[in-house]
Design a protein around this motif. Structure first.
Motif, PDB file in Angstrom:
ATOM      1  N   ALA A  50       0.833  -1.208   0.000  1.00 22.78           N
ATOM      2  CA  ALA A  50       0.000   0.000   0.000  1.00 22.78           C
ATOM      3  C   ALA A  50       0.863   1.251   0.000  1.00 22.78           C
ATOM      4  O   ALA A  50       0.610   2.206  -0.744  1.00 22.78           O
ATOM      5  CB  ALA A  50      -0.935  -0.008   1.208  1.00 22.78           C
ATOM      6  N   LEU A  51       1.923   1.252   0.825  1.00 21.96           N
ATOM      7  CA  LEU A  51       2.815   2.404   0.878  1.00 21.96           C
ATOM      8  C   LEU A  51       3.567   2.574  -0.438  1.00 21.96           C
ATOM      9  O   LEU A  51       3.743   3.692  -0.924  1.00 21.96           O
ATOM     10  CB  LEU A  51       3.803   2.252   2.035  1.00 21.96           C
ATOM     11  N   SER A  52       4.026   1.451  -1.002  1.00 19.83           N
ATOM     12  CA  SER A  52       4.763   1.511  -2.261  1.00 19.83           C
ATOM     13  C   SER A  52       3.881   2.048  -3.386  1.00 19.83           C
ATOM     14  O   SER A  52       4.302   2.922  -4.156  1.00 19.83           O
ATOM     15  CB  SER A  52       5.285   0.124  -2.617  1.00 19.83           C
ATOM     16  N   ASP A  53       2.656   1.541  -3.472  1.00 19.11           N
ATOM     17  CA  ASP A  53       1.743   1.991  -4.521  1.00 19.11           C
ATOM     18  C   ASP A  53       1.342   3.449  -4.322  1.00 19.11           C
ATOM     19  O   ASP A  53       1.172   4.197  -5.289  1.00 19.11           O
ATOM     20  CB  ASP A  53       0.496   1.110  -4.550  1.00 19.11           C
ATOM     21  N   ALA A  54       1.170   3.870  -3.061  1.00 17.04           N
ATOM     22  CA  ALA A  54       0.847   5.276  -2.792  1.00 17.04           C
ATOM     23  C   ALA A  54       2.004   6.169  -3.223  1.00 17.04           C
ATOM     24  O   ALA A  54       1.798   7.256  -3.775  1.00 17.04           O
ATOM     25  CB  ALA A  54       0.544   5.470  -1.314  1.00 17.04           C
ATOM     26  N   GLY A  55       3.239   5.704  -2.987  1.00 22.70           N
ATOM     27  CA  GLY A  55       4.405   6.471  -3.425  1.00 22.70           C
ATOM     28  C   GLY A  55       4.473   6.585  -4.935  1.00 22.70           C
ATOM     29  O   GLY A  55       4.825   7.647  -5.477  1.00 22.70           O
ATOM     30  N   GLU A  56       4.119   5.514  -5.634  1.00 26.60           N
ATOM     31  CA  GLU A  56       4.104   5.553  -7.096  1.00 26.60           C
ATOM     32  C   GLU A  56       3.030   6.511  -7.608  1.00 26.60           C
ATOM     33  O   GLU A  56       3.248   7.236  -8.588  1.00 26.60           O
ATOM     34  CB  GLU A  56       3.875   4.148  -7.646  1.00 26.60           C
ATOM     35  N   ALA A  57       1.870   6.510  -6.940  1.00 25.51           N
ATOM     36  CA  ALA A  57       0.800   7.437  -7.337  1.00 25.51           C
ATOM     37  C   ALA A  57       1.244   8.883  -7.128  1.00 25.51           C
ATOM     38  O   ALA A  57       0.981   9.758  -7.963  1.00 25.51           O
ATOM     39  CB  ALA A  57      -0.472   7.144  -6.540  1.00 25.51           C
ATOM     40  N   ARG A  58       1.919   9.159  -6.016  1.00 22.15           N
ATOM     41  CA  ARG A  58       2.407  10.515  -5.747  1.00 22.15           C
ATOM     42  C   ARG A  58       3.448  10.942  -6.767  1.00 22.15           C
ATOM     43  O   ARG A  58       3.444  12.090  -7.224  1.00 22.15           O
ATOM     44  CB  ARG A  58       2.985  10.586  -4.332  1.00 22.15           C
ATOM     45  N   THR A  59       4.327  10.018  -7.123  1.00 19.62           N
ATOM     46  CA  THR A  59       5.326  10.329  -8.151  1.00 19.62           C
ATOM     47  C   THR A  59       4.656  10.684  -9.472  1.00 19.62           C
ATOM     48  O   THR A  59       5.065  11.640 -10.154  1.00 19.62           O
ATOM     49  CB  THR A  59       6.272   9.125  -8.342  1.00 19.62           C
ATOM     50  N   LYS A  60       3.621   9.940  -9.830  1.00 21.71           N
ATOM     51  CA  LYS A  60       2.899  10.238 -11.077  1.00 21.71           C
ATOM     52  C   LYS A  60       2.253  11.614 -11.007  1.00 21.71           C
ATOM     53  O   LYS A  60       2.269  12.371 -11.996  1.00 21.71           O
ATOM     54  CB  LYS A  60       1.845   9.166 -11.346  1.00 21.71           C
ATOM     55  N   ILE A  61       1.675  11.970  -9.867  1.00 23.13           N
ATOM     56  CA  ILE A  61       1.062  13.291  -9.712  1.00 23.13           C
ATOM     57  C   ILE A  61       2.096  14.382  -9.954  1.00 23.13           C
ATOM     58  O   ILE A  61       1.859  15.339 -10.708  1.00 23.13           O
ATOM     59  CB  ILE A  61       0.445  13.440  -8.307  1.00 23.13           C
ATOM     60  N   LEU A  62       3.254  14.249  -9.320  1.00 27.34           N
ATOM     61  CA  LEU A  62       4.295  15.273  -9.452  1.00 27.34           C
ATOM     62  C   LEU A  62       4.781  15.393 -10.901  1.00 27.34           C
ATOM     63  O   LEU A  62       4.950  16.506 -11.424  1.00 27.34           O
ATOM     64  CB  LEU A  62       5.470  14.945  -8.531  1.00 27.34           C
ATOM     65  N   ARG A  63       4.997  14.262 -11.548  1.00 27.97           N
ATOM     66  CA  ARG A  63       5.485  14.300 -12.928  1.00 27.97           C
ATOM     67  C   ARG A  63       4.424  14.859 -13.882  1.00 27.97           C
ATOM     68  O   ARG A  63       4.755  15.626 -14.797  1.00 27.97           O
ATOM     69  CB  ARG A  63       5.917  12.900 -13.356  1.00 27.97           C
ATOM     70  N   ASP A  64       3.172  14.478 -13.642  1.00 25.86           N
ATOM     71  CA  ASP A  64       2.093  15.005 -14.480  1.00 25.86           C
ATOM     72  C   ASP A  64       1.947  16.519 -14.285  1.00 25.86           C
ATOM     73  O   ASP A  64       1.687  17.248 -15.251  1.00 25.86           O
ATOM     74  CB  ASP A  64       0.769  14.306 -14.154  1.00 25.86           C
ATOM     75  N   GLN A 119      -6.079  20.738 -13.346  1.00 22.62           N
ATOM     76  CA  GLN A 119      -6.187  19.707 -14.376  1.00 22.62           C
ATOM     77  C   GLN A 119      -5.856  18.319 -13.825  1.00 22.62           C
ATOM     78  O   GLN A 119      -6.514  17.331 -14.158  1.00 22.62           O
ATOM     79  CB  GLN A 119      -5.233  20.041 -15.531  1.00 22.62           C
ATOM     80  N   VAL A 120      -4.851  18.230 -12.960  1.00 24.35           N
ATOM     81  CA  VAL A 120      -4.336  16.928 -12.504  1.00 24.35           C
ATOM     82  C   VAL A 120      -4.999  16.437 -11.219  1.00 24.35           C
ATOM     83  O   VAL A 120      -5.345  15.256 -11.093  1.00 24.35           O
ATOM     84  CB  VAL A 120      -2.799  17.009 -12.312  1.00 24.35           C
ATOM     85  N   LEU A 121      -5.196  17.322 -10.251  1.00 27.50           N
ATOM     86  CA  LEU A 121      -5.592  16.892  -8.909  1.00 27.50           C
ATOM     87  C   LEU A 121      -6.986  16.268  -8.801  1.00 27.50           C
ATOM     88  O   LEU A 121      -7.188  15.399  -7.933  1.00 27.50           O
ATOM     89  CB  LEU A 121      -5.479  18.061  -7.929  1.00 27.50           C
ATOM     90  N   PRO A 122      -7.979  16.664  -9.616  1.00 29.46           N
ATOM     91  CA  PRO A 122      -9.296  16.014  -9.479  1.00 29.46           C
ATOM     92  C   PRO A 122      -9.280  14.504  -9.720  1.00 29.46           C
ATOM     93  O   PRO A 122     -10.238  13.822  -9.366  1.00 29.46           O
ATOM     94  CB  PRO A 122     -10.146  16.734 -10.531  1.00 29.46           C
ATOM     95  N   CYS A 123      -8.216  13.975 -10.315  1.00 28.11           N
ATOM     96  CA  CYS A 123      -8.087  12.519 -10.466  1.00 28.11           C
ATOM     97  C   CYS A 123      -7.755  11.846  -9.143  1.00 28.11           C
ATOM     98  O   CYS A 123      -7.898  10.623  -9.008  1.00 28.11           O
ATOM     99  CB  CYS A 123      -6.995  12.188 -11.478  1.00 28.11           C
ATOM    100  N   TYR A 124      -7.301  12.642  -8.157  1.00 33.16           N
ATOM    101  CA  TYR A 124      -6.845  12.071  -6.890  1.00 33.16           C
ATOM    102  C   TYR A 124      -7.485  12.749  -5.678  1.00 33.16           C
ATOM    103  O   TYR A 124      -6.989  12.640  -4.564  1.00 33.16           O
ATOM    104  CB  TYR A 124      -5.314  12.216  -6.782  1.00 33.16           C
ATOM    105  N   SER A 125      -8.588  13.466  -5.894  1.00 29.05           N
ATOM    106  CA  SER A 125      -9.286  14.127  -4.802  1.00 29.05           C
ATOM    107  C   SER A 125     -10.780  13.933  -5.001  1.00 29.05           C
ATOM    108  O   SER A 125     -11.212  13.211  -5.894  1.00 29.05           O
ATOM    109  CB  SER A 125      -8.914  15.621  -4.750  1.00 29.05           C
TER     110      SER A 125
END
Length: 242
Positions: A50-64, A119-125
């Motif tokens: 769960a922590l690893s996948d959350a970190g990957e999701a956060r990385t994608k947010i930052l790059r996007d 543009q990006v954040l509504p995918c994760y909020s």
């Protein structure tokens, strides 16, 4: 057969029965221990994933976000740190020296960044946007707009903590003015995801004393914190169930 021989035989049988019972008990305890070990190993695996996948999701947010900012205006330069979950804005593009009021150029740059966030954040909020978003159980819990300064004394200020907090607040207000919809974004508990904090010179990214080092330390950081997925989403994520 003598009575002494009978007594010896019975004693041996009782002793053998005792050791068999002890062996059975030890096997049972060992089995329980193995079950508990497997349970805790599974729990650890679940939390680690769960922590690893959350970190990957956060990385994608930052790059996007960085990609979207560059697409909107390549002159607005930001840095991302995927290890700490930070999008960094140098203070030089936002504020004049010793000032907390944002410059005209700073307002424009923050407007570009706020537009990318919208543009990006509504995918994760929440409310969650589905169209054009990745299928993920992860969401943002909070975004801290952090003000940071160098260690130099500022004329007219009690300390750098005051200046950093006011700069973080100014950035937050500029984002709201540029893109009001950001204020409506919520986390899973229906609380606003944006908040502000000031750290003065307490969290430098460069410990040097040169002007270049001081310039790096004068910054606004957007720090992203991810929420753990709810149990039902976690089970689906781990088992692949639909």
């Amino acid at each position: 057969m003598s009575s002494r021989g009978v007594r010896r035989s019975r004693g041996e049988e009782e002793e053998e029965s005792y050791f068999i019972s002890m062996a059975d008990m030890m096997v049972g305890l060992l089995f329980i221990f193995i079950i508990l070990l497997l349970y805790f190993a599974l729990q650890f695996q679940q939390k680690s994933k769960a922590l690893s996948d959350a970190g990957e999701a956060r990385t994608k947010i930052l790059r996007d976000l960085k990609t979207e900012i560059e697409r909107r205006d390549s002159s607005v330069k930001v840095e991302i740190d995927t290890r700490t979950g930070v999008l960094r804005m140098p203070a030089a593009i936002l504020f004049a020296k010793s000032e907390y009021r944002m410059t005209t150029e700073g307002e424009r740059a923050v407007g570009v960044i706020a537009g990318a966030m919208a543009q990006v954040l509504p995918c994760y909020s929440f409310p969650r946007r589905k169209q054009g978003c990745p299928d993920t159980p992860h969401s943002i819990d909070a975004i801290f707009i952090e003000g940071h300064t160098d260690a130099d004394k500022m004329n007219g200020w009690a300390d750098n903590m005051d200046l950093s907090a006011l700069r973080a607040t100014s950035t937050f207000r500029a984002m709201e003015r540029a893109v009001p919809v950001l204020d409506a974004l919520r986390n899973r508990e229906k609380r606003p995801i944006l908040s502000v904090s000031g750290y003065g010179a307490d969290r430098p990214v460069d410990t040097g004393t040169s002007e270049a080092a001081k310039s790096r330390n004068r910054r606004i950081d957007l720090r992203f914190l991810m929420a753990a997925p709810p149990p039902e989403d976690l089970v689906q994520m781990l088992t692949g169930q639909e």
